[in-house]
Design a protein around this motif. Structure first.
Motif, PDB file in Angstrom:
ATOM      1  N   SER A 112       0.820  -1.216   0.000  1.00 16.71           N
ATOM      2  CA  SER A 112       0.000   0.000   0.000  1.00 16.71           C
ATOM      3  C   SER A 112       0.847   1.257   0.000  1.00 16.71           C
ATOM      4  CB  SER A 112      -0.946   0.022   1.203  1.00 16.71           C
ATOM      5  OG  SER A 112      -0.234   0.315   2.383  1.00 16.71           O
ATOM      6  N   GLY A 113       2.126   1.135   0.350  1.00 14.57           N
ATOM      7  CA  GLY A 113       3.017   2.287   0.348  1.00 14.57           C
ATOM      8  C   GLY A 113       2.955   3.111   1.609  1.00 14.57           C
ATOM      9  N   GLY A 114       1.966   2.886   2.454  1.00 17.29           N
ATOM     10  CA  GLY A 114       1.844   3.638   3.698  1.00 17.29           C
ATOM     11  C   GLY A 114       2.296   2.812   4.887  1.00 17.29           C
ATOM     12  N   LEU A 115       2.516   3.466   5.987  1.00 17.02           N
ATOM     13  CA  LEU A 115       2.881   2.777   7.216  1.00 17.02           C
ATOM     14  C   LEU A 115       1.630   2.103   7.773  1.00 17.02           C
ATOM     15  CD1 LEU A 115       4.810   2.081   9.488  1.00 17.02           C
ATOM     16  CD2 LEU A 115       4.365   4.323  10.469  1.00 17.02           C
ATOM     17  N   THR A 116       1.626   0.776   7.775  1.00 13.94           N
ATOM     18  CA  THR A 116       0.479   0.011   8.238  1.00 13.94           C
ATOM     19  C   THR A 116       0.855  -0.744   9.494  1.00 13.94           C
ATOM     20  OG1 THR A 116      -0.288  -0.251   5.970  1.00 13.94           O
ATOM     21  CG2 THR A 116      -1.204  -1.748   7.600  1.00 13.94           C
TER      22      THR A 116
END
Length: 102
Positions: A80-84
């Motif tokens: 997703s490219g985001g910090l999850t």
């Protein structure tokens, strides 16, 4: 002669002002905007919810534990490219509520 508000009323007004400003940050964060000194994280296992948290959380051991879980789960290349952060939303809120008090 002026009327003085009791201390409790003054405190309540300050709390309401803080709640309004934090809710406006949340509203703007949901639109993709992140205020200076904050960053966005996605929290959840199946369904992800976006939260905006202060950068100061990064140095706190409790938050670092959440980041370690994210690293174990996703590594450094998440699709997703985001910090999850792979944890229950309620657990995340519980942890960050303790960080906000310190």
């Amino acid at each position: 002669m002026g009327i003085r508000l009791p201390e409790m009323v003054v405190h309540a007004k300050k709390s309401m002002k803080l709640m309004r400003s934090s809710s406006s940050i949340s509203d703007q964060a949901n639109k993709g905007w992140v205020p200076k000194g904050h960053f966005a994280v996605y929290v959840g296992v199946d369904e992800k919810k976006r939260f905006v948290v202060p950068i100061s959380y990064l140095k706190h051991p409790l938050f670092q534990g959440l980041l370690s879980r994210a690293e174990e789960e996703f590594g450094f290349d998440h699709p997703s490219g985001g910090l999850t952060i792979p944890c229950n939303e309620d657990d995340f809120i519980h942890v960050t509520s303790h960080l906000g008090r310190s």
